[in-house]
Design an enzyme around this catalytic site. Structure first.
Site, short mmCIF file in Angstrom:
data_model
loop_
_atom_site.label_atom_id
_atom_site.label_comp_id
_atom_site.label_asym_id
_atom_site.label_seq_id
_atom_site.Cartn_x
_atom_site.Cartn_y
_atom_site.Cartn_z
N GLY A 46 0.63 -1.50 0.00
CA GLY A 46 0.18 0.00 0.25
C GLY A 46 0.37 1.07 0.28
CD GLN A 51 3.47 5.48 2.73
OE1 GLN A 51 2.34 5.15 1.84
NE2 GLN A 51 4.31 4.66 3.14
CB CYS A 91 4.98 2.21 7.40
SG CYS A 91 4.58 3.44 6.45
CG LEU A 92 7.14 0.87 0.76
CD1 LEU A 92 6.09 1.17 -0.89
CD2 LEU A 92 8.04 -0.31 1.32
CG HIS A 133 -0.42 1.19 7.27
ND1 HIS A 133 0.34 1.03 7.96
CD2 HIS A 133 -0.25 2.23 6.29
CE1 HIS A 133 1.60 1.19 8.47
NE2 HIS A 133 1.25 2.04 6.32
CD GLU A 134 -1.34 2.25 2.58
OE1 GLU A 134 -0.60 3.22 2.98
OE2 GLU A 134 -0.12 1.60 3.47
CG HIS A 137 0.25 6.76 4.99
ND1 HIS A 137 1.43 7.45 6.28
CD2 HIS A 137 0.47 5.23 5.16
CE1 HIS A 137 2.63 6.26 6.04
NE2 HIS A 137 1.79 5.38 6.05
ZN ZN Z 1 2.61 3.59 5.43
#
Ligand code: ZN
Length: 159
Positions: A46, A51, A91-92, A133-134, A137
């Site tokens: 995701g 991000q 998380c990226l 999670h997304e 963000h």
């Molecule tokens: Zn993330």
């Protein structure tokens, strides 16, 4: 198609709230394509627009093992959460780390698709976790604020 630079924790843009998308424009279309490319390239499940440094309410998710089932969510809104799951999350924007987070096991979300049509998506387990999670963000919330215990180092054991 282009890979965008993923913002890393400490970059304050990750803590800002994203704005709703009012209309589909070529810019937003390109953003979505680039976000998908960037997510797949980074082998994530995701990615949210902040991000890649864009404060718009756009999220892409693909939890399929083959990486061929992208879900694009614009202006997503959680309608329902049920149950509970506790598991590892990463998380990226927090490379090489993971932590234990408790989330709802089921999530139902209203959003717009790339044609700005209203859609409802729902799911359990990993997909429900990715949705929560997304969407966090988009409110400037990183999972590290929800980790139970310590962030673990994942550098040696990534799949
Ligand atoms: Zn993330």
């Amino acid at each position: 198609m282009a890979i965008r630079k993923i913002r890393i924790i400490g970059d304050e843009i990750l803590e800002h709230k994203s704005k709703p998308v009012k209309e589909m424009t070529p810019r937003i279309k390109t953003l979505i394509e680039d976000m998908l490319d960037t997510m797949y390239e980074a082998q994530g499940v995701g990615l949210a627009a902040p991000q890649v440094g864009i404060l718009k309410q756009v999220v892409v998710i693909d939890v399929s093992p083959e990486g061929d089932s992208p879900v694009v969510l614009i202006n997503p809104e959680i309608l329902e959460l049920k149950g509970e799951q506790t598991g590892q999350e990463g998380c990226l924007s927090v490379p090489g780390k993971a932590g234990i987070v408790t989330r709802a096991n089921y999530a139902k979300v209203k959003a717009l698709n790339e044609d700005m049509e209203e859609i409802i998506v729902e799911g359990e387990e990993l997909f429900a976790r990715a949705l929560q999670h997304e969407i966090d963000h988009l409110s400037g919330i990183l999972y590290v604020s929800k980790v139970e215990g310590e962030l673990e180092d994942m550098s040696m054991e990534e799949e």
